[in-house]
Design a protein around this motif. Structure first.
Motif, mmCIF file in Angstrom:
data_model
loop_
_atom_site.group_PDB
_atom_site.id
_atom_site.type_symbol
_atom_site.label_atom_id
_atom_site.label_comp_id
_atom_site.label_asym_id
_atom_site.label_seq_id
_atom_site.Cartn_x
_atom_site.Cartn_y
_atom_site.Cartn_z
ATOM 1 N N LYS A 1 0.830 -1.207 0.000
ATOM 2 C CA LYS A 1 0.000 0.000 0.000
ATOM 3 C C LYS A 1 0.863 1.255 0.000
ATOM 4 C CE LYS A 1 -3.504 2.475 2.695
ATOM 5 N NZ LYS A 1 -4.323 2.448 3.943
ATOM 6 N N ASP A 2 1.857 1.286 0.894
ATOM 7 C CA ASP A 2 2.735 2.454 0.970
ATOM 8 C C ASP A 2 3.613 2.559 -0.268
ATOM 9 O OD1 ASP A 2 1.709 3.204 3.403
ATOM 10 O OD2 ASP A 2 3.245 2.161 4.577
ATOM 11 N N LEU A 3 3.989 1.410 -0.840
ATOM 12 C CA LEU A 3 4.777 1.426 -2.067
ATOM 13 C C LEU A 3 3.964 2.055 -3.206
ATOM 14 C CD1 LEU A 3 7.382 0.647 -3.571
ATOM 15 C CD2 LEU A 3 6.357 -1.602 -4.005
ATOM 16 N N ALA A 4 2.691 1.718 -3.280
ATOM 17 C CA ALA A 4 1.825 2.290 -4.314
ATOM 18 C C ALA A 4 1.729 3.805 -4.156
ATOM 19 C CB ALA A 4 0.434 1.657 -4.242
ATOM 20 N N GLN A 5 1.626 4.265 -2.901
ATOM 21 C CA GLN A 5 1.565 5.709 -2.656
ATOM 22 C C GLN A 5 2.868 6.389 -3.040
ATOM 23 O OE1 GLN A 5 0.489 5.986 1.499
ATOM 24 N NE2 GLN A 5 -1.702 5.783 1.078
ATOM 25 N N ALA A 6 3.989 5.758 -2.726
ATOM 26 C CA ALA A 6 5.287 6.340 -3.040
ATOM 27 C C ALA A 6 5.508 6.444 -4.549
ATOM 28 C CB ALA A 6 6.402 5.509 -2.408
ATOM 29 N N LEU A 7 5.078 5.424 -5.284
ATOM 30 C CA LEU A 7 5.271 5.392 -6.734
ATOM 31 C C LEU A 7 4.152 6.108 -7.492
ATOM 32 C CD1 LEU A 7 6.459 1.684 -7.218
ATOM 33 C CD2 LEU A 7 7.851 3.744 -6.956
ATOM 34 N N ILE A 8 3.094 6.485 -6.767
ATOM 35 C CA ILE A 8 1.909 7.124 -7.367
ATOM 36 C C ILE A 8 1.341 6.223 -8.459
ATOM 37 C CG2 ILE A 8 0.947 9.316 -8.169
ATOM 38 C CD1 ILE A 8 3.507 10.697 -7.404
ATOM 39 N N LEU A 9 1.104 4.958 -8.089
ATOM 40 C CA LEU A 9 0.545 3.966 -9.002
ATOM 41 C C LEU A 9 -0.663 3.299 -8.352
ATOM 42 C CD1 LEU A 9 3.797 2.187 -10.270
ATOM 43 C CD2 LEU A 9 2.368 3.768 -11.572
ATOM 44 N N GLU A 10 -1.532 2.738 -9.176
ATOM 45 C CA GLU A 10 -2.682 2.009 -8.666
ATOM 46 C C GLU A 10 -2.230 0.762 -7.904
ATOM 47 O OE1 GLU A 10 -5.836 2.828 -8.796
ATOM 48 O OE2 GLU A 10 -5.517 4.676 -9.941
ATOM 49 N N LYS A 11 -3.016 0.382 -6.893
ATOM 50 C CA LYS A 11 -2.666 -0.786 -6.090
ATOM 51 C C LYS A 11 -2.554 -2.047 -6.950
ATOM 52 C CE LYS A 11 -4.819 0.899 -1.824
ATOM 53 N NZ LYS A 11 -5.886 0.658 -0.812
ATOM 54 N N SER A 12 -3.456 -2.190 -7.934
ATOM 55 C CA SER A 12 -3.428 -3.383 -8.783
ATOM 56 C C SER A 12 -2.154 -3.426 -9.615
ATOM 57 C CB SER A 12 -4.656 -3.400 -9.697
ATOM 58 O OG SER A 12 -4.705 -2.228 -10.514
ATOM 59 N N THR A 13 -1.699 -2.254 -10.075
ATOM 60 C CA THR A 13 -0.456 -2.189 -10.851
ATOM 61 C C THR A 13 0.731 -2.587 -9.990
ATOM 62 O OG1 THR A 13 -1.337 -0.405 -12.227
ATOM 63 C CG2 THR A 13 1.047 -0.681 -12.205
ATOM 64 N N VAL A 14 0.770 -2.075 -8.761
ATOM 65 C CA VAL A 14 1.874 -2.397 -7.853
ATOM 66 C C VAL A 14 1.823 -3.863 -7.454
ATOM 67 C CG1 VAL A 14 2.804 -1.964 -5.542
ATOM 68 C CG2 VAL A 14 2.133 -0.052 -7.001
#
Length: 314
Positions: A54-67
Protein backbone atom coordinates in the motif's frame (compact mmCIF):
# COMPACT_ATOMS: atom_id res chain seq x y z
CA UNK A 1 2.82 35.91 -23.55
CA UNK A 2 3.36 36.86 -19.92
CA UNK A 3 6.62 36.29 -18.05
CA UNK A 4 4.97 33.40 -16.20
CA UNK A 5 3.86 31.84 -19.51
CA UNK A 6 7.42 32.08 -20.83
CA UNK A 7 8.79 30.46 -17.68
CA UNK A 8 6.22 27.68 -17.91
CA UNK A 9 7.37 27.02 -21.47
CA UNK A 10 11.01 26.95 -20.33
CA UNK A 11 10.26 24.58 -17.44
CA UNK A 12 8.34 22.22 -19.73
CA UNK A 13 11.20 22.20 -22.24
CA UNK A 14 13.73 21.45 -19.47
CA UNK A 15 11.47 18.72 -18.08
CA UNK A 16 11.27 17.03 -21.48
CA UNK A 17 15.04 17.20 -21.82
CA UNK A 18 15.50 15.67 -18.37
CA UNK A 19 13.16 12.80 -19.22
CA UNK A 20 15.11 12.06 -22.40
CA UNK A 21 18.55 12.39 -20.84
CA UNK A 22 17.57 10.13 -17.96
CA UNK A 23 16.52 7.49 -20.46
CA UNK A 24 12.93 7.35 -19.22
CA UNK A 25 11.65 6.78 -22.75
CA UNK A 26 13.81 3.69 -23.19
CA UNK A 27 12.48 0.22 -22.50
CA UNK A 28 15.09 -0.31 -19.80
CA UNK A 29 16.56 2.36 -17.51
CA UNK A 30 19.44 3.13 -15.11
CA UNK A 31 21.83 0.82 -16.97
CA UNK A 32 19.72 -2.23 -16.10
CA UNK A 33 17.50 -4.70 -17.91
CA UNK A 34 14.47 -3.54 -15.92
CA UNK A 35 11.59 -1.14 -16.52
CA UNK A 36 11.30 2.29 -14.93
CA UNK A 37 8.60 1.15 -12.49
CA UNK A 38 10.70 -1.87 -11.43
CA UNK A 39 13.78 0.31 -10.87
CA UNK A 40 11.81 2.78 -8.74
CA UNK A 41 10.22 -0.04 -6.76
CA UNK A 42 13.69 -1.46 -5.99
CA UNK A 43 14.84 1.98 -4.86
CA UNK A 44 11.87 2.47 -2.52
CA UNK A 45 12.09 -1.02 -1.02
CA UNK A 46 15.83 -0.57 -0.54
CA UNK A 47 15.34 2.77 1.22
CA UNK A 48 12.39 1.63 3.34
CA UNK A 49 13.07 -1.98 4.19
CA UNK A 50 9.79 -3.68 5.15
CA UNK A 51 7.55 -1.22 3.28
CA UNK A 52 4.13 -2.70 2.49
CA UNK A 53 2.47 -2.74 -0.93
CA UNK A 54 0.00 0.00 0.00
CA UNK A 55 2.73 2.45 0.97
CA UNK A 56 4.78 1.43 -2.07
CA UNK A 57 1.82 2.29 -4.31
CA UNK A 58 1.57 5.71 -2.66
CA UNK A 59 5.29 6.34 -3.04
CA UNK A 60 5.27 5.39 -6.73
CA UNK A 61 1.91 7.12 -7.37
CA UNK A 62 0.54 3.97 -9.00
CA UNK A 63 -2.68 2.01 -8.67
CA UNK A 64 -2.67 -0.79 -6.09
CA UNK A 65 -3.43 -3.38 -8.78
CA UNK A 66 -0.46 -2.19 -10.85
CA UNK A 67 1.87 -2.40 -7.85
CA UNK A 68 0.50 -5.83 -6.97
CA UNK A 69 1.47 -7.13 -10.41
CA UNK A 70 4.84 -5.36 -10.17
CA UNK A 71 5.62 -6.90 -6.77
CA UNK A 72 4.61 -10.34 -8.02
CA UNK A 73 7.05 -9.96 -10.92
CA UNK A 74 9.89 -8.83 -8.64
CA UNK A 75 9.27 -11.77 -6.32
CA UNK A 76 9.29 -14.21 -9.25
CA UNK A 77 12.61 -12.74 -10.39
CA UNK A 78 14.10 -13.32 -6.92
CA UNK A 79 14.65 -9.59 -6.37
CA UNK A 80 12.14 -9.14 -3.54
CA UNK A 81 10.67 -11.32 -0.80
CA UNK A 82 7.62 -10.78 1.38
CA UNK A 83 8.19 -10.86 5.14
CA UNK A 84 5.77 -10.89 8.06
CA UNK A 85 5.33 -7.59 9.90
CA UNK A 86 6.62 -8.29 13.46
CA UNK A 87 3.97 -5.93 14.85
CA UNK A 88 1.08 -7.58 12.97
CA UNK A 89 1.41 -11.08 11.53
CA UNK A 90 -1.58 -10.42 9.29
CA UNK A 91 0.47 -7.88 7.33
CA UNK A 92 3.50 -8.37 5.10
CA UNK A 93 6.34 -6.08 4.18
CA UNK A 94 8.78 -6.17 1.29
CA UNK A 95 12.54 -6.59 1.50
CA UNK A 96 15.29 -7.04 -1.06
CA UNK A 97 17.00 -10.37 -1.63
CA UNK A 98 20.78 -10.52 -2.12
CA UNK A 99 20.12 -10.32 -5.85
CA UNK A 100 17.89 -7.30 -5.28
CA UNK A 101 20.52 -5.57 -3.13
CA UNK A 102 23.11 -6.10 -5.86
CA UNK A 103 20.72 -4.55 -8.37
CA UNK A 104 20.12 -1.61 -6.00
CA UNK A 105 23.88 -1.04 -5.74
CA UNK A 106 24.17 -1.07 -9.55
CA UNK A 107 21.27 1.40 -9.92
CA UNK A 108 22.75 3.80 -7.36
CA UNK A 109 26.20 3.57 -8.90
CA UNK A 110 24.84 4.32 -12.38
CA UNK A 111 22.68 7.23 -11.15
CA UNK A 112 25.45 8.75 -9.01
CA UNK A 113 27.91 8.60 -11.89
CA UNK A 114 25.36 10.19 -14.22
CA UNK A 115 24.86 13.12 -11.83
CA UNK A 116 28.59 13.53 -11.11
CA UNK A 117 29.41 13.57 -14.84
CA UNK A 118 26.74 16.19 -15.48
CA UNK A 119 28.01 18.44 -12.66
CA UNK A 120 31.74 18.12 -13.38
CA UNK A 121 31.95 21.53 -15.07
CA UNK A 122 29.31 23.28 -12.97
CA UNK A 123 30.31 25.83 -10.32
CA UNK A 124 29.69 24.77 -6.72
CA UNK A 125 27.30 27.68 -6.15
CA UNK A 126 25.27 26.67 -9.19
CA UNK A 127 25.13 23.06 -7.98
CA UNK A 128 23.37 24.25 -4.82
CA UNK A 129 20.94 26.25 -6.97
CA UNK A 130 20.23 23.18 -9.12
CA UNK A 131 19.59 21.00 -6.07
CA UNK A 132 17.34 23.60 -4.44
CA UNK A 133 15.46 24.30 -7.66
CA UNK A 134 14.76 20.62 -8.32
CA UNK A 135 13.66 20.10 -4.72
CA UNK A 136 11.29 23.06 -4.81
CA UNK A 137 9.82 22.04 -8.17
CA UNK A 138 9.27 18.42 -7.12
CA UNK A 139 7.74 19.59 -3.83
CA UNK A 140 5.42 21.94 -5.73
CA UNK A 141 4.23 19.09 -7.97
CA UNK A 142 3.66 16.85 -4.96
CA UNK A 143 1.85 19.54 -2.98
CA UNK A 144 -0.71 20.07 -5.72
CA UNK A 145 -1.48 16.37 -5.89
CA UNK A 146 -1.70 16.03 -2.13
CA UNK A 147 -4.23 18.90 -1.83
CA UNK A 148 -2.60 20.48 1.18
CA UNK A 149 -4.83 21.25 4.19
CA UNK A 150 -4.25 23.33 7.31
CA UNK A 151 -3.58 20.11 9.23
CA UNK A 152 -0.82 18.94 6.87
CA UNK A 153 2.42 17.68 8.33
CA UNK A 154 5.02 20.40 8.17
CA UNK A 155 8.78 20.61 8.64
CA UNK A 156 9.71 23.40 11.00
CA UNK A 157 13.02 24.64 12.38
CA UNK A 158 14.24 25.79 15.75
CA UNK A 159 12.61 25.38 19.14
CA UNK A 160 8.88 25.01 19.81
CA UNK A 161 7.08 24.45 23.15
CA UNK A 162 7.16 20.84 24.31
CA UNK A 163 9.76 19.83 21.70
CA UNK A 164 12.39 18.52 24.13
CA UNK A 165 9.92 16.37 26.03
CA UNK A 166 8.22 14.98 22.91
CA UNK A 167 11.43 14.14 21.06
CA UNK A 168 12.90 12.56 24.20
CA UNK A 169 9.72 10.50 24.53
CA UNK A 170 9.93 9.32 20.90
CA UNK A 171 13.54 8.21 21.41
CA UNK A 172 12.80 6.60 24.76
CA UNK A 173 9.86 4.54 23.51
CA UNK A 174 11.58 3.45 20.28
CA UNK A 175 14.83 2.33 21.92
CA UNK A 176 13.05 0.73 24.89
CA UNK A 177 11.10 -1.46 22.46
CA UNK A 178 14.22 -2.12 20.36
CA UNK A 179 16.93 -2.85 22.92
CA UNK A 180 15.48 -2.15 26.36
CA UNK A 181 17.02 1.27 27.06
CA UNK A 182 15.56 2.84 30.18
CA UNK A 183 15.74 6.02 32.28
CA UNK A 184 19.49 6.51 31.78
CA UNK A 185 19.03 6.77 28.01
CA UNK A 186 16.01 9.08 28.24
CA UNK A 187 17.84 11.34 30.69
CA UNK A 188 20.89 11.62 28.42
CA UNK A 189 18.71 12.50 25.42
CA UNK A 190 16.72 15.13 27.31
CA UNK A 191 19.74 16.79 28.93
CA UNK A 192 21.69 16.79 25.66
CA UNK A 193 18.81 18.40 23.80
CA UNK A 194 18.32 21.00 26.53
CA UNK A 195 21.98 21.99 26.32
CA UNK A 196 21.85 22.16 22.52
CA UNK A 197 18.71 24.32 22.46
CA UNK A 198 20.65 26.96 24.36
CA UNK A 199 23.05 27.17 21.41
CA UNK A 200 20.50 27.38 18.59
CA UNK A 201 21.19 31.08 18.13
CA UNK A 202 24.58 30.19 16.63
CA UNK A 203 24.50 30.16 12.78
CA UNK A 204 26.33 26.80 12.69
CA UNK A 205 23.51 24.99 14.55
CA UNK A 206 20.01 24.06 13.40
CA UNK A 207 17.11 21.82 14.39
CA UNK A 208 14.38 20.43 12.11
CA UNK A 209 11.14 18.80 13.25
CA UNK A 210 7.95 17.47 11.69
CA UNK A 211 4.81 18.68 13.41
CA UNK A 212 1.11 17.91 13.09
CA UNK A 213 -1.33 19.91 15.24
CA UNK A 214 1.53 20.74 17.66
CA UNK A 215 2.50 17.09 17.99
CA UNK A 216 6.17 16.47 17.14
CA UNK A 217 6.54 13.33 15.04
CA UNK A 218 10.14 13.48 13.73
CA UNK A 219 13.36 15.39 14.27
CA UNK A 220 16.97 15.90 13.25
CA UNK A 221 19.58 18.33 14.57
CA UNK A 222 22.88 19.56 13.15
CA UNK A 223 25.35 20.52 15.87
CA UNK A 224 28.23 22.50 14.41
CA UNK A 225 30.13 22.97 17.65
CA UNK A 226 30.45 19.86 19.81
CA UNK A 227 32.90 17.90 17.60
CA UNK A 228 35.08 20.87 16.62
CA UNK A 229 37.53 20.89 13.67
CA UNK A 230 34.84 22.21 11.27
CA UNK A 231 32.91 18.91 11.57
CA UNK A 232 29.11 18.81 11.68
CA UNK A 233 27.35 16.35 13.98
CA UNK A 234 23.90 14.97 13.16
CA UNK A 235 21.94 14.22 16.34
CA UNK A 236 18.48 13.07 17.48
CA UNK A 237 17.30 11.60 14.18
CA UNK A 238 13.95 9.95 14.84
CA UNK A 239 10.78 9.34 12.81
CA UNK A 240 7.54 8.21 14.43
CA UNK A 241 6.12 4.92 13.14
CA UNK A 242 3.11 6.76 11.68
CA UNK A 243 5.40 8.60 9.25
CA UNK A 244 7.71 5.81 8.16
CA UNK A 245 7.70 5.11 4.45
CA UNK A 246 6.38 8.60 3.63
CA UNK A 247 9.70 10.26 2.88
CA UNK A 248 10.05 12.52 5.93
CA UNK A 249 13.31 10.91 7.00
CA UNK A 250 14.77 11.78 3.60
CA UNK A 251 13.41 15.33 3.72
CA UNK A 252 15.00 15.91 7.13
CA UNK A 253 18.30 14.39 6.03
CA UNK A 254 18.38 16.41 2.81
CA UNK A 255 17.66 19.65 4.69
CA UNK A 256 20.42 18.96 7.21
CA UNK A 257 23.05 17.98 4.64
CA UNK A 258 22.26 20.94 2.39
CA UNK A 259 22.73 23.12 5.48
CA UNK A 260 26.04 21.38 6.30
CA UNK A 261 27.40 21.82 2.78
CA UNK A 262 26.28 25.43 2.46
CA UNK A 263 27.74 26.28 5.87
CA UNK A 264 31.09 24.85 4.76
CA UNK A 265 31.64 21.90 7.11
CA UNK A 266 34.34 19.57 5.76
CA UNK A 267 32.67 16.45 7.17
CA UNK A 268 29.40 15.39 8.75
CA UNK A 269 29.41 12.65 11.43
CA UNK A 270 26.65 10.64 13.06
CA UNK A 271 26.43 7.83 15.61
CA UNK A 272 23.87 5.04 15.60
CA UNK A 273 23.43 1.43 16.68
CA UNK A 274 23.96 -1.75 14.69
CA UNK A 275 20.75 -3.34 13.45
CA UNK A 276 18.87 -0.21 12.34
CA UNK A 277 18.96 -1.26 8.68
CA UNK A 278 16.30 1.13 7.34
CA UNK A 279 18.11 4.13 8.83
CA UNK A 280 21.43 2.85 7.54
CA UNK A 281 19.97 2.70 4.00
CA UNK A 282 19.16 6.40 4.31
CA UNK A 283 22.62 7.30 5.61
CA UNK A 284 24.44 5.41 2.87
CA UNK A 285 22.18 6.81 0.16
CA UNK A 286 23.44 10.27 1.16
CA UNK A 287 27.13 9.37 1.04
CA UNK A 288 27.77 8.30 4.64
CA UNK A 289 30.38 5.56 5.12
CA UNK A 290 30.68 3.29 8.17
CA UNK A 291 34.06 4.06 9.80
CA UNK A 292 33.92 2.36 13.21
CA UNK A 293 32.02 -0.22 15.25
CA UNK A 294 32.49 -0.81 18.96
CA UNK A 295 30.65 -2.09 22.02
CA UNK A 296 29.25 0.71 24.19
CA UNK A 297 27.49 0.82 27.58
CA UNK A 298 26.94 4.60 27.84
CA UNK A 299 23.19 4.21 27.39
CA UNK A 300 22.65 1.77 30.26
CA UNK A 301 22.89 -1.42 28.21
CA UNK A 302 25.60 -2.83 25.96
CA UNK A 303 25.04 -2.23 22.25
CA UNK A 304 27.24 -2.05 19.15
CA UNK A 305 27.66 1.62 18.36
CA UNK A 306 28.43 2.61 14.77
CA UNK A 307 30.11 5.78 13.51
CA UNK A 308 29.31 7.10 10.02
CA UNK A 309 31.16 9.87 8.17
CA UNK A 310 30.20 11.86 5.07
CA UNK A 311 32.64 14.13 3.22
CA UNK A 312 31.40 17.52 2.10
CA UNK A 313 29.44 17.32 -1.15
CA UNK A 314 29.37 13.49 -1.20
Amino acid sequence: MSIKDNLISDIRASSRQLVRQWGVLAKHVAGTDYSLSAVHAILEIGLFDGINSKDLAQALILEKSTVSRLVKSLVEQDLVVKVDDPADRRKQGLTLTDKGKTLLDDINKHANEQVRDALDDVDKEDIFKIAEGLRRYSDALGHKKAQISDCELRIGTGYSPGLIGQISSLHSQFYYDLVGFGSIFEGIVASGMSEFMGRLDKPCNEFWHVCENRKILASLALDGEDLGNNIAHLRWFIVDASLRGKGFGHKLMRSALDFADQTGFVETHLSTFKGLDAARHIYESYGFVLTEEKADTTWGKEVIEQQFVRKRGA
